[in-house]
Scaffold this active site. Structure first.
Site, PDB file in Angstrom:
ATOM      1  N   LYS A  91      -8.044  -5.655 -13.650  1.00  0.00           N
ATOM      2  CA  LYS A  91      -6.683  -5.686 -14.307  1.00  0.00           C
ATOM      3  C   LYS A  91      -5.915  -7.028 -13.869  1.00  0.00           C
ATOM      4  O   LYS A  91      -6.292  -7.515 -12.906  1.00  0.00           O
ATOM      5  CB  LYS A  91      -5.756  -4.693 -13.869  1.00  0.00           C
ATOM      6  CG  LYS A  91      -4.397  -4.579 -13.869  1.00  0.00           C
ATOM      7  CD  LYS A  91      -3.680  -3.208 -13.606  1.00  0.00           C
ATOM      8  CE  LYS A  91      -2.194  -3.250 -13.042  1.00  0.00           C
ATOM      9  NZ  LYS A  91      -1.795  -1.796 -13.019  1.00  0.00           N
ATOM     10  N   LYS A 149       1.547   8.045 -11.016  1.00  0.00           N
ATOM     11  CA  LYS A 149       1.721   7.543  -9.601  1.00  0.00           C
ATOM     12  C   LYS A 149       2.440   8.703  -8.784  1.00  0.00           C
ATOM     13  O   LYS A 149       3.543   9.135  -9.264  1.00  0.00           O
ATOM     14  CB  LYS A 149       2.469   5.927  -9.583  1.00  0.00           C
ATOM     15  CG  LYS A 149       1.697   5.217 -10.353  1.00  0.00           C
ATOM     16  CD  LYS A 149       2.629   3.848 -10.205  1.00  0.00           C
ATOM     17  CE  LYS A 149       1.524   2.725 -10.885  1.00  0.00           C
ATOM     18  NZ  LYS A 149       2.081   1.332 -11.046  1.00  0.00           N
ATOM     19  N   ASP A 159       3.396   2.823 -17.910  1.00  0.00           N
ATOM     20  CA  ASP A 159       3.430   2.966 -16.490  1.00  0.00           C
ATOM     21  C   ASP A 159       4.993   3.444 -16.424  1.00  0.00           C
ATOM     22  O   ASP A 159       5.467   4.411 -16.225  1.00  0.00           O
ATOM     23  CB  ASP A 159       2.986   1.627 -15.930  1.00  0.00           C
ATOM     24  CG  ASP A 159       3.171   1.612 -14.588  1.00  0.00           C
ATOM     25  OD1 ASP A 159       3.534   2.835 -13.945  1.00  0.00           O
ATOM     26  OD2 ASP A 159       2.810   0.700 -13.810  1.00  0.00           O
ATOM     27  N   GLU A 190      -1.020  -2.692 -20.688  1.00  0.00           N
ATOM     28  CA  GLU A 190      -0.035  -1.890 -19.745  1.00  0.00           C
ATOM     29  C   GLU A 190       1.365  -2.197 -19.830  1.00  0.00           C
ATOM     30  O   GLU A 190       1.407  -3.262 -19.638  1.00  0.00           O
ATOM     31  CB  GLU A 190      -0.568  -1.904 -18.446  1.00  0.00           C
ATOM     32  CG  GLU A 190       0.195  -0.956 -17.345  1.00  0.00           C
ATOM     33  CD  GLU A 190      -0.676  -1.012 -16.254  1.00  0.00           C
ATOM     34  OE1 GLU A 190      -1.859  -1.120 -15.993  1.00  0.00           O
ATOM     35  OE2 GLU A 190       0.186  -0.395 -15.008  1.00  0.00           O
ATOM     36  N   ASP A 206      -1.582  -6.239 -17.337  1.00  0.00           N
ATOM     37  CA  ASP A 206      -0.265  -5.392 -17.187  1.00  0.00           C
ATOM     38  C   ASP A 206       0.801  -6.172 -17.182  1.00  0.00           C
ATOM     39  O   ASP A 206       0.919  -7.307 -16.560  1.00  0.00           O
ATOM     40  CB  ASP A 206      -0.315  -4.675 -15.816  1.00  0.00           C
ATOM     41  CG  ASP A 206       0.852  -3.890 -15.435  1.00  0.00           C
ATOM     42  OD1 ASP A 206       1.846  -3.716 -16.436  1.00  0.00           O
ATOM     43  OD2 ASP A 206       1.028  -3.159 -14.551  1.00  0.00           O
ATOM     44  N   HIS A 220       0.095 -11.633  -4.272  1.00  0.00           N
ATOM     45  CA  HIS A 220      -0.120 -10.868  -5.484  1.00  0.00           C
ATOM     46  C   HIS A 220       1.078 -11.067  -6.540  1.00  0.00           C
ATOM     47  O   HIS A 220       2.109 -10.420  -6.121  1.00  0.00           O
ATOM     48  CB  HIS A 220      -0.209  -9.366  -5.033  1.00  0.00           C
ATOM     49  CG  HIS A 220      -0.909  -8.513  -6.003  1.00  0.00           C
ATOM     50  ND1 HIS A 220      -2.153  -8.688  -6.229  1.00  0.00           N
ATOM     51  CD2 HIS A 220      -0.391  -7.325  -6.682  1.00  0.00           C
ATOM     52  CE1 HIS A 220      -2.610  -7.749  -7.130  1.00  0.00           C
ATOM     53  NE2 HIS A 220      -1.544  -6.907  -7.469  1.00  0.00           N
ATOM     54  N   GLU A 238      -7.009   2.749 -10.300  1.00  0.00           N
ATOM     55  CA  GLU A 238      -6.729   1.193  -9.616  1.00  0.00           C
ATOM     56  C   GLU A 238      -6.210   1.487  -8.209  1.00  0.00           C
ATOM     57  O   GLU A 238      -5.394   0.937  -7.671  1.00  0.00           O
ATOM     58  CB  GLU A 238      -5.446   0.603 -10.403  1.00  0.00           C
ATOM     59  CG  GLU A 238      -4.418   1.350 -10.350  1.00  0.00           C
ATOM     60  CD  GLU A 238      -3.113   0.856 -11.099  1.00  0.00           C
ATOM     61  OE1 GLU A 238      -3.368  -0.189 -11.986  1.00  0.00           O
ATOM     62  OE2 GLU A 238      -2.072   1.237 -10.865  1.00  0.00           O
ATOM     63  N   LYS A 240      -2.506  -9.379 -14.088  1.00  0.00           N
ATOM     64  CA  LYS A 240      -0.968  -9.251 -14.003  1.00  0.00           C
ATOM     65  C   LYS A 240      -0.464 -10.417 -14.894  1.00  0.00           C
ATOM     66  O   LYS A 240      -0.451 -11.497 -14.533  1.00  0.00           O
ATOM     67  CB  LYS A 240      -0.161  -9.323 -12.763  1.00  0.00           C
ATOM     68  CG  LYS A 240      -0.831  -8.026 -11.838  1.00  0.00           C
ATOM     69  CD  LYS A 240      -0.634  -6.622 -12.246  1.00  0.00           C
ATOM     70  CE  LYS A 240       0.902  -6.247 -11.759  1.00  0.00           C
ATOM     71  NZ  LYS A 240       1.017  -4.924 -11.978  1.00  0.00           N
TER      72      LYS A 240
HETATM   73  C1  MUC Z   1       1.650  -1.695 -11.708  1.00  0.00           C
HETATM   74  O1  MUC Z   1       3.044  -2.079 -12.101  1.00  0.00           O
HETATM   75  O2  MUC Z   1       0.967  -1.154 -12.110  1.00  0.00           O
HETATM   76  C2  MUC Z   1      -0.523  -1.784  -9.687  1.00  0.00           C
HETATM   77  C3  MUC Z   1      -1.839  -2.176  -9.414  1.00  0.00           C
HETATM   78  C4  MUC Z   1      -1.103  -3.765  -9.190  1.00  0.00           C
HETATM   79  O3  MUC Z   1      -1.783  -4.732  -9.100  1.00  0.00           O
HETATM   80  O4  MUC Z   1       0.174  -3.635  -9.246  1.00  0.00           O
HETATM   81  C5  MUC Z   1       0.689  -2.201  -9.406  1.00  0.00           C
HETATM   82  C6  MUC Z   1       1.872  -2.124 -10.043  1.00  0.00           C
HETATM   83 MG    MG Z   2       1.865  -1.082 -14.083  1.00  0.00          MG
END
Ligand code: MUC
Ligand code: MG
Length: 371
Positions: free
Chosen positions: A166, A272, A248, A223, A197, A21, A325, A168
């Site tokens: 989503k 969170k 976040d 994000e 994000d 991931h 999520e 990254k």
């Molecule tokens: C984050 O920063 O949001 C949440 C879902 C994901 O894939 O990473 C996390 C961390």
């Molecule tokens: Mg995040």
């Protein structure tokens, strides 16, 4: 009704992920769950969990420091004292220990589980009452490779698992990231909501170049694009574009949420439980956001099943304008519950039994626990 905690035990539980991931700050191949069990007078038990992401690369607590905080500092504060609810529990923890919200979240979760079992009601009832019993769940595409992410997204859509994604980004150059994100969005189709994000990786000038390009390609939620301390520029970005800015890392609890709202932020907040110190504490941030007209998103710290279900109980009491999520358990190769959570058709169902409504398989827990 008061509960007296007689014993608190904790374990570090390492579970591999189904694939790497990749995020801007770390690539994760394994998640460490810090599992907590509280045993109360009268034979009632409660379970809690805390996770962070990539050791110390996401937040100020590591799995090992969470366990030390629990065993060495928080457990002695809580054992042997009758506690009537989460507010006296939080007051006692906060009076003796500063910060360490991840560890406190695990304990608040375990206390809510035990209280729910003692009262014969689900945790959601203790938190105000569920307004929904199935919650939407998106999936994060983060294999690190554009083609793999497209295949994964298409497969999950074909299986009816997720319809929202989503991505990254932030680890590569802006040019590469834009190509990656816009190719995935184009391949999945106009109807499919995709957001990015950045995990704080950009500076303001990069964000000002990136956001119009993302918007032009149909990606309209961004994000945490910039550093969590850069409040002025986050507010500016939230007001400047016809995009939803999702804060976040910049918002943890009610205080930080209030400060960002007062500064003029107009996007949404990722809630969170770990950032706030537990499910009940995270709801304080949610209520401040709602009063300020800020949207809500049910966020994950890539928790396993216990942390995920604890979050779901809290999120079920809210109107989540941006969905959730809460896919954490699906990213892990295994689970420590006797019955896994019910994920289907882009949603997850809220267990209805007393407490968290889930049972831990203690044999599996000891199999995966770090020796
Ligand atoms: C984050 O920063 O949001 C949440 C879902 C994901 O894939 O990473 C996390 C961390
Ligand atoms: Mg995040």
């Amino acid at each position: 009704m008061a509960l007296t905690i007689e014993n608190i035990s904790s374990w570090l539980v390492d579970i591999p992920t189904i694939r790497p991931h990749k995020m801007s700050m770390v690539t994760m191949g394994c998640q460490t769950l810090v599992i907590v069990k509280i045993s109360c007078a009268g034979g009632i038990t409660g379970w809690g969990e805390a996770t962070t992401i990539g050791g110390l690369s996401y937040g100020p607590e590591s799995p090992e420091s969470i366990k030390i905080a629990l065993d060495r500092y928080l457990a002695p504060l809580l054992t042997g004292i009758p506690l009537t609810g989460v507010e006296p529990l939080a007051a006692r923890m906060n009076a003796g220990v500063r910060g360490n919200t991840f560890a406190k979240s695990a304990l608040e979760t375990a206390f809510l589980d035990a209280t729910g079992k003692a009262c014969g009601v689900p945790v959601s009832t203790l938190l105000g009452g569920a307004r929904q019993h199935r919650l939407p769940v998106l999936w994060t595409l983060a294999s690190g490779e554009t083609d793999k992410d497209i295949d994964e997204g298409r497969r999950l859509m074909a299986e009816g698992r997720h319809q929202r994604f989503k991505l990254k980004i932030g680890a590569r150059s802006l040019q590469e990231d834009l190509k990656h994100a816009l190719s995935i969005k184009a391949a999945l189709g106009e109807e499919v909501a995709v957001h990015v994000d950045v995990n704080q990786a950009w500076d303001m000038s990069t964000a000002l170049r990136a956001i119009p390009a993302l918007l032009a390609g149909g990606i309209n939620m961004i994000e945490q694009p910039i550093d969590c301390h850069d409040r002025r520029n986050l507010v500016d970005l939230s007001q400047r574009f016809n995009a939803t800015l999702l804060a976040d890392e910049a918002v943890t609890d009610g205080q930080s949420g209030f400060a960002l709202a007062r500064a003029g932020f107009v996007g949404a907040y990722a809630l969170k439980i770990a950032k706030a110190g537990g499910p009940a504490q995270a709801l304080k941030l949610a209520h401040i956001a709602s009063a300020a007209g800020i949207g809500l998103y049910g966020g994950t710290m890539l928790e396993g099943a216990i942390g995920t279900v604890a979050s779901l109980h809290a999120w079920s009491t809210l109107d989540l304008t941006e969905g959730t999520e809460m896919f954490g358990p699906l990213l892990l190769k295994d689970d420590i519950l006797t019955h896994p959570l019910d994920f289907s058709k882009g949603s997850v169902s809220l267990p209805s039994g007393p407490g968290l409504g889930v049972d831990v398989d203690e044999e599996k827990l000891s199999y995966y626990a770090r020796k």
